[in-house]
Design a protein around this motif. Structure first.
Motif, mmCIF file in Angstrom:
data_model
loop_
_atom_site.group_PDB
_atom_site.id
_atom_site.type_symbol
_atom_site.label_atom_id
_atom_site.label_comp_id
_atom_site.label_asym_id
_atom_site.label_seq_id
_atom_site.Cartn_x
_atom_site.Cartn_y
_atom_site.Cartn_z
ATOM 1 N N LEU A 1 -25.977 -32.001 -51.138
ATOM 2 C CA LEU A 1 -26.346 -32.971 -52.173
ATOM 3 C C LEU A 1 -25.526 -34.259 -52.029
ATOM 4 C CD1 LEU A 1 -27.700 -33.747 -54.912
ATOM 5 C CD2 LEU A 1 -25.934 -32.373 -56.049
ATOM 6 N N PHE B 1 -25.608 -25.814 -52.639
ATOM 7 C CA PHE B 1 -26.182 -27.054 -52.124
ATOM 8 C C PHE B 1 -25.301 -28.283 -52.373
ATOM 9 C CE2 PHE B 1 -28.006 -26.103 -56.325
ATOM 10 C CZ PHE B 1 -27.670 -27.244 -57.031
ATOM 11 N N ASN C 1 -35.509 -35.428 -54.667
ATOM 12 C CA ASN C 1 -36.264 -35.591 -55.919
ATOM 13 C C ASN C 1 -36.128 -36.969 -56.558
ATOM 14 O OD1 ASN C 1 -33.708 -35.250 -56.861
ATOM 15 N ND2 ASN C 1 -34.150 -33.478 -58.170
ATOM 16 N N VAL D 1 -37.093 -30.165 -54.113
ATOM 17 C CA VAL D 1 -35.967 -30.300 -55.046
ATOM 18 C C VAL D 1 -34.809 -31.080 -54.423
ATOM 19 C CG1 VAL D 1 -34.877 -28.058 -54.435
ATOM 20 C CG2 VAL D 1 -34.554 -29.031 -56.719
ATOM 21 N N SER D 2 -34.652 -30.973 -53.116
ATOM 22 C CA SER D 2 -33.520 -31.630 -52.444
ATOM 23 C C SER D 2 -33.809 -33.101 -52.139
ATOM 24 C CB SER D 2 -33.173 -30.886 -51.167
ATOM 25 O OG SER D 2 -34.339 -30.745 -50.377
ATOM 26 N N ARG E 1 -40.889 -37.298 -61.086
ATOM 27 C CA ARG E 1 -40.790 -36.261 -60.046
ATOM 28 C C ARG E 1 -42.136 -35.553 -59.836
ATOM 29 N NH1 ARG E 1 -34.928 -33.919 -61.995
ATOM 30 N NH2 ARG E 1 -33.599 -35.388 -60.871
ATOM 31 N N LEU F 1 -21.370 -29.285 -60.384
ATOM 32 C CA LEU F 1 -22.154 -28.460 -59.450
ATOM 33 C C LEU F 1 -21.331 -28.046 -58.225
ATOM 34 C CD1 LEU F 1 -25.501 -30.504 -59.508
ATOM 35 C CD2 LEU F 1 -24.962 -28.433 -60.796
ATOM 36 N N TYR G 1 -21.067 -35.326 -59.391
ATOM 37 C CA TYR G 1 -21.682 -33.987 -59.393
ATOM 38 C C TYR G 1 -20.639 -32.868 -59.504
ATOM 39 C CZ TYR G 1 -26.397 -35.717 -58.332
ATOM 40 O OH TYR G 1 -27.641 -36.328 -58.400
ATOM 41 N N ARG H 1 -35.254 -38.206 -69.533
ATOM 42 C CA ARG H 1 -35.357 -36.903 -68.854
ATOM 43 C C ARG H 1 -36.800 -36.397 -68.890
ATOM 44 N NH1 ARG H 1 -31.277 -34.421 -65.732
ATOM 45 N NH2 ARG H 1 -32.057 -32.424 -66.440
ATOM 46 N N LYS I 1 -32.398 -42.461 -56.156
ATOM 47 C CA LYS I 1 -31.656 -41.868 -55.048
ATOM 48 C C LYS I 1 -32.097 -42.480 -53.712
ATOM 49 C CE LYS I 1 -31.017 -37.518 -57.558
ATOM 50 N NZ LYS I 1 -31.220 -36.046 -57.547
ATOM 51 N N THR J 1 -36.084 -30.590 -62.627
ATOM 52 C CA THR J 1 -35.265 -30.759 -61.415
ATOM 53 C C THR J 1 -36.110 -30.542 -60.160
ATOM 54 O OG1 THR J 1 -33.340 -29.992 -62.644
ATOM 55 C CG2 THR J 1 -33.180 -29.925 -60.236
HETATM 56 P P1 ADP Z 1 -31.062 -32.694 -62.445
HETATM 57 O O1 ADP Z 1 -30.939 -33.759 -61.362
HETATM 58 O O2 ADP Z 1 -32.501 -32.438 -62.805
HETATM 59 O O3 ADP Z 1 -30.174 -32.961 -63.629
HETATM 60 P P2 ADP Z 1 -29.158 -30.670 -61.517
HETATM 61 O O4 ADP Z 1 -28.068 -31.415 -62.234
HETATM 62 O O5 ADP Z 1 -29.280 -29.213 -61.721
HETATM 63 O O6 ADP Z 1 -30.593 -31.301 -61.806
HETATM 64 O O7 ADP Z 1 -28.995 -30.891 -59.944
HETATM 65 C C1 ADP Z 1 -28.564 -32.126 -59.431
HETATM 66 C C2 ADP Z 1 -29.327 -32.405 -58.183
HETATM 67 O O8 ADP Z 1 -29.003 -31.411 -57.200
HETATM 68 C C3 ADP Z 1 -30.836 -32.323 -58.292
HETATM 69 O O9 ADP Z 1 -31.432 -33.475 -58.842
HETATM 70 C C4 ADP Z 1 -31.234 -32.109 -56.854
HETATM 71 O O10 ADP Z 1 -31.158 -33.349 -56.118
HETATM 72 C C5 ADP Z 1 -30.109 -31.205 -56.355
HETATM 73 N N1 ADP Z 1 -30.494 -29.775 -56.430
HETATM 74 C C6 ADP Z 1 -30.610 -29.029 -57.542
HETATM 75 N N2 ADP Z 1 -30.981 -27.768 -57.237
HETATM 76 C C7 ADP Z 1 -31.088 -27.731 -55.887
HETATM 77 C C8 ADP Z 1 -31.434 -26.715 -54.941
HETATM 78 N N3 ADP Z 1 -31.744 -25.473 -55.345
HETATM 79 N N4 ADP Z 1 -31.436 -27.036 -53.639
HETATM 80 C C9 ADP Z 1 -31.134 -28.277 -53.232
HETATM 81 N N5 ADP Z 1 -30.792 -29.277 -54.046
HETATM 82 C C10 ADP Z 1 -30.771 -29.024 -55.364
#
Ligand code: ADP
Length: 169
Positions: free
Chosen positions: A81, A77, A132, A129-130, A122, A72, A69, A105, A29, A111
């Motif tokens: 994101l 977020f 990562n 988390v924001s 990570r 989501l 995404y 993974r 990223k 995450t």
């Molecule tokens: P992953 O990347 O581990 O597969 P997700 O698909 O749940 O996780 O989320 C996608 C991305 O969204 C995360 O990698 C992170 O960058 C962001 N994200 C997830 N949860 C949060 C949160 N609570 N606040 C801010 N950003 C978030």
């Protein structure tokens, strides 16, 4: 007739993307690129024994990121994101190997970096988390979808790895 051709094609495609030919989509990223972590992260996957079959440094469009995404889109977020992922170049990659989706993974961690064990990407390289650092497909189906979203199949490189017999039986 057309159904038969499509089924045959799907079966051939599946058999070339399973076992040691399984593929996953990984993306370093914008924070990972800015923090000069590309080499370190690639090294992790190379040292593990996985094979890099596609890579490009690119500024992703809003449309691509929204589609990537899409699952989501209801999360609070989501727009932040997409903005974060648009804030700089991304190193988009396709990696290949046995169980690469699941193992990548595991190597990436949870995450939330706070829940990620030391030794994971990570767990070792980020805090919030924001921000990562890396994305990795969470299932074989997601990997297929994400690879076709980010890469033209003809831009992936099939190459014979000379060390393969030292990695697999
Ligand atoms: P992953 O990347 O581990 O597969 P997700 O698909 O749940 O996780 O989320 C996608 C991305 O969204 C995360 O990698 C992170 O960058 C962001 N994200 C997830 N949860 C949060 C949160 N609570 N606040 C801010 N950003 C978030």
């Amino acid at each position: 007739m057309i159904c038969l051709v499509l089924t045959l094609f799907a079966n051939i495609f599946q058999s070339t993307c399973t076992g040691v030919n399984e593929r996953t989509f990984l993306a370093i990223k914008p924070d990972g690129v800015q923090r000069h972590l590309i080499g370190e992260i690639i090294r992790h996957f190379e040292k593990k024994g996985f094979k890099l079959v596609g890579m490009k440094l690119m500024q992703a469009s809003e449309d691509l990121l929204k589609e990537h995404y899409i699952a989501l889109c209801d999360r609070p977020f989501y727009s932040h994101l997409v903005e974060y992922m648009r804030s700089g170049p991304i190193a988009a990659m396709v990696w290949q190997g046995l169980d690469v989706v699941k193992m990548a993974r595991t190597m990436i961690g949870e995450t939330n970096p706070a829940d990620s064990r030391p030794g994971t990407i990570r767990g070792d390289f980020c805090i919030e988390v924001s921000k990562n650092v890396i994305h990795g497909s969470d299932s074989i189906e997601s990997a297929r979808r994400e690879i076709s979203l980010w890469f033209h199949t003809d831009k992936l490189t099939c190459w014979a790895e000379s060390t393969e017999h030292w990695i697999y039986e």
